[in-house]
Design a protein around this motif. Structure first.
Motif, PDB file in Angstrom:
ATOM      1  N   PRO A 158      50.667  44.610  35.298  1.00 53.38           N
ATOM      2  CA  PRO A 158      51.449  43.686  36.091  1.00 53.38           C
ATOM      3  C   PRO A 158      52.696  44.523  36.688  1.00 53.38           C
ATOM      4  O   PRO A 158      53.247  45.307  36.267  1.00 53.38           O
ATOM      5  CB  PRO A 158      52.251  42.768  34.907  1.00 53.38           C
ATOM      6  N   GLY A 159      52.984  43.896  38.089  1.00 50.66           N
ATOM      7  CA  GLY A 159      53.922  44.604  38.978  1.00 50.66           C
ATOM      8  C   GLY A 159      54.909  43.844  38.711  1.00 50.66           C
ATOM      9  O   GLY A 159      55.393  42.639  38.419  1.00 50.66           O
ATOM     10  N   VAL A 160      56.277  44.766  38.995  1.00 51.93           N
ATOM     11  CA  VAL A 160      57.804  44.034  39.128  1.00 51.93           C
ATOM     12  C   VAL A 160      58.276  44.560  40.493  1.00 51.93           C
ATOM     13  O   VAL A 160      57.892  45.287  41.272  1.00 51.93           O
ATOM     14  CB  VAL A 160      58.344  44.732  38.137  1.00 51.93           C
ATOM     15  N   THR A 161      59.486  44.055  40.913  1.00 51.65           N
ATOM     16  CA  THR A 161      60.104  44.202  42.061  1.00 51.65           C
ATOM     17  C   THR A 161      60.785  45.504  42.093  1.00 51.65           C
ATOM     18  O   THR A 161      61.051  46.190  41.008  1.00 51.65           O
ATOM     19  CB  THR A 161      61.153  43.138  42.478  1.00 51.65           C
ATOM     20  N   THR A 162      61.143  46.110  43.229  1.00 47.91           N
ATOM     21  CA  THR A 162      61.913  47.338  43.132  1.00 47.91           C
ATOM     22  C   THR A 162      63.219  47.420  42.456  1.00 47.91           C
ATOM     23  O   THR A 162      63.603  48.060  41.800  1.00 47.91           O
ATOM     24  CB  THR A 162      62.027  47.821  44.729  1.00 47.91           C
ATOM     25  N   HIS A 163      64.171  46.173  42.509  1.00 48.76           N
ATOM     26  CA  HIS A 163      65.313  46.164  41.702  1.00 48.76           C
ATOM     27  C   HIS A 163      65.059  45.956  40.289  1.00 48.76           C
ATOM     28  O   HIS A 163      65.704  46.602  39.547  1.00 48.76           O
ATOM     29  CB  HIS A 163      65.607  44.491  42.446  1.00 48.76           C
ATOM     30  N   GLU A 164      64.037  45.254  39.814  1.00 51.90           N
ATOM     31  CA  GLU A 164      64.037  45.459  38.403  1.00 51.90           C
ATOM     32  C   GLU A 164      63.331  46.638  38.009  1.00 51.90           C
ATOM     33  O   GLU A 164      63.468  47.011  36.776  1.00 51.90           O
ATOM     34  CB  GLU A 164      62.678  44.046  38.177  1.00 51.90           C
ATOM     35  N   ALA A 165      62.666  47.575  38.694  1.00 47.97           N
ATOM     36  CA  ALA A 165      62.063  48.722  38.373  1.00 47.97           C
ATOM     37  C   ALA A 165      63.413  49.758  38.172  1.00 47.97           C
ATOM     38  O   ALA A 165      63.524  50.346  37.118  1.00 47.97           O
ATOM     39  CB  ALA A 165      61.199  49.263  39.409  1.00 47.97           C
ATOM     40  N   ALA A 166      64.171  49.514  39.189  1.00 45.15           N
ATOM     41  CA  ALA A 166      65.606  50.141  38.746  1.00 45.15           C
ATOM     42  C   ALA A 166      66.364  49.858  37.782  1.00 45.15           C
ATOM     43  O   ALA A 166      66.879  50.722  36.981  1.00 45.15           O
ATOM     44  CB  ALA A 166      66.448  49.997  40.169  1.00 45.15           C
ATOM     45  N   GLU A 167      66.422  48.575  37.224  1.00 37.44           N
ATOM     46  CA  GLU A 167      66.988  48.099  35.971  1.00 37.44           C
ATOM     47  C   GLU A 167      66.270  48.791  34.979  1.00 37.44           C
ATOM     48  O   GLU A 167      66.975  48.926  34.103  1.00 37.44           O
ATOM     49  CB  GLU A 167      66.853  46.698  36.155  1.00 37.44           C
TER      50      GLU A 167
END
Length: 449
Positions: free
Chosen positions: A346-355
């Motif tokens: 499952p993929g996440v947003t770039t913002h969630e990835a940085a978090e």
């Protein structure tokens, strides 16, 4: 490639290559010209004779059907696994043009297959009896205590070295040169703290390394000091952080806890090398547990590690996780060979990835990057670099400088064509390194490294 006629793609075969040179050489051998007596079996074995520079052709055989595979055997002198002949043979097979028909295996291939599977059966029958016969626990305890004492002495010496550097000013690091840090690293090796030695070498390479090097040097000094203090005060730390410190210092650990049985999707595989060792990193995703795990495999200098798993395929196996904040695991019993799957992480947003990377740093401050899958991102050029921008939002992650210079970037751009893609990679303070990508529609995984 397994039973019932399931075949890999050419991309999945080339993802097994230990380096770029092997990938290119194997691609050239993926045609019928140099091959003779090629054949395959319903059990997932492929063999053939490849004409080389000598009068005797090389005997090449590949077995991927066995749950302990894939495995390769070639009479060529190459020390790489798989060699270019094994890669070329698999590429010839996946072409599906009838040049590798089903037939009876020749004696030389059959003997190797039978011997390998017999040894695998003997290991399963033994059931770990050798590991069950434990060594003298008291002797092991004394050895561990002596090593801990040496590491403590080395950490104390390193603290003094860092204190002298900061008292004298960072400019002195540029004047003293790399030799002093290499000597310090050698002392850490003598202290049996390879993790400290590696970070000291990295620190020693920073002076005069380009604009802003004093800032980078100070940051690395702080992280090294934090690791030193973590070791010197490890008895006061909770179990998790203490295990992370031991791992970062370089103490070997053993997997603990019950094994996790799952269908593991191979997300990525790539090698890093130095003058002493080649390290292979294989990222896995549990399709049922949703866990991410890292397998590490090693090869002596100039020799590729033997463990190789095709990106985009999945296999059922047990993994045992190492203690600490890392995601490293040990591969246990395998129940099925790698096979195609429609599963994707499952993929996440770039913002969630940085978090997620920030959260991981809390548990492991020395973490350079963290594995994450980005969903619905578009590769976008920005001045002289690239970024992955959310298709449905206003945020983006820059690619690391090294990723922007790799050929895999253009494979990613071509796969996207301006449309959203799913990308697995490593997110860190230098940016995002894409390792594997999928289009939004049905399609195979595309390795990018």
């Amino acid at each position: 490639m397994t039973q019932q006629g399931v075949r890999w793609t050419a991309d999945q075969v080339l993802a097994l290559a230990p380096d770029v040179a092997s990938r290119k050489a194997g691609s050239k051998l993926g045609a019928a010209g140099p091959w003779s007596e090629a054949g395959s079996s319903d059990e997932g074995t492929v063999w053939g004779l490849c004409k080389g520079s000598g009068s005797t052709p090389y005997q090449t055989v590949v077995d991927i059907a066995d749950a302990a595979g894939p495995a390769y055997k070639c009479s060529c002198p190459s020390r790489k696994f798989p060699c270019k002949h094994a890669l070329g043979l698999l590429l010839l097979w996946v072409g599906g043009d009838g040049t590798v028909p089903r037939r009876q295996a020749p004696d030389w291939a059959e003997q190797w297959i039978k011997g390998r599977r017999q040894r695998a059966q003997e290991r399963r029958t033994a059931g770990g009896s050798e590991s069950g016969a434990s060594a003298d626990p008291e002797a092991a305890r004394r050895r561990a205590e002596r090593r801990a004492e040496r590491i403590t002495a080395g950490a104390a010496e390193l603290e003094q070295r860092l204190t002298d550097l900061l008292r004298g000013g960072l400019a002195t690091a540029e004047q003293s040169g790399y030799g002093l840090w290499e000597e310090t690293a050698a002392r850490m090796v003598d202290a049996q703290a390879p993790g400290l030695a590696a970070r000291v070498r990295e620190l020693g390479a920073l002076p005069s390394s380009g604009p802003g090097w004093p800032v980078r040097l100070l940051e690395e000094c702080a992280l090294l000091h934090l690791l030193d203090q973590g070791w010197l005060r490890r008895e006061r730390l909770p179990d998790g952080p203490a295990a992370t410190v031991r791992s970062r210092v370089g103490l070997p650990g053993s997997p603990d806890g019950p094994p996790v049985r799952d269908h593991w999707l191979v997300l990525a595989q790539y090698d890093t090398s130095d003058s002493r060792l080649t390290t292979r990193r294989i990222w896995l995703h549990g399709t049922e547990s949703a866990r991410t795990a890292l397998l590490l495999s090693y090869g002596a200098a100039g020799r590729a590690p033997e463990l190789a798993l095709p990106v985009g395929l999945a296999f059922e196996a047990e993994l045992s996780v190492y203690p600490g904040a890392g995601l490293r695991a040990a591969l246990g019993e395998r129940f099925t060979p790698p096979a195609p799957t429609a599963a994707r992480p499952p993929g996440v947003t770039t913002h969630e990835a940085a978090e997620r990377y920030g959260e991981a740093l809390v548990a492991d401050p020395w973490l350079d990057s963290f594995p994450v899958t980005l969903g619905r991102v578009i590769p976008t050029p920005v001045e002289d670099s690239w970024q992955l921008a959310d298709a449905d939002g206003g945020t983006a992650l820059p690619l690391t400088p090294s990723a922007g210079a790799r050929p895999g970037l253009w494979r990613l751009v071509a796969l996207s064509g301006g449309a959203p893609v799913t990308v697995f990679g490593e997110c860190g303070h230098r940016g995002f390194t894409p390792l594997t990508a999928w289009s939004q529609g049905p399609g195979e995984a595309v390795p990018l490294c």
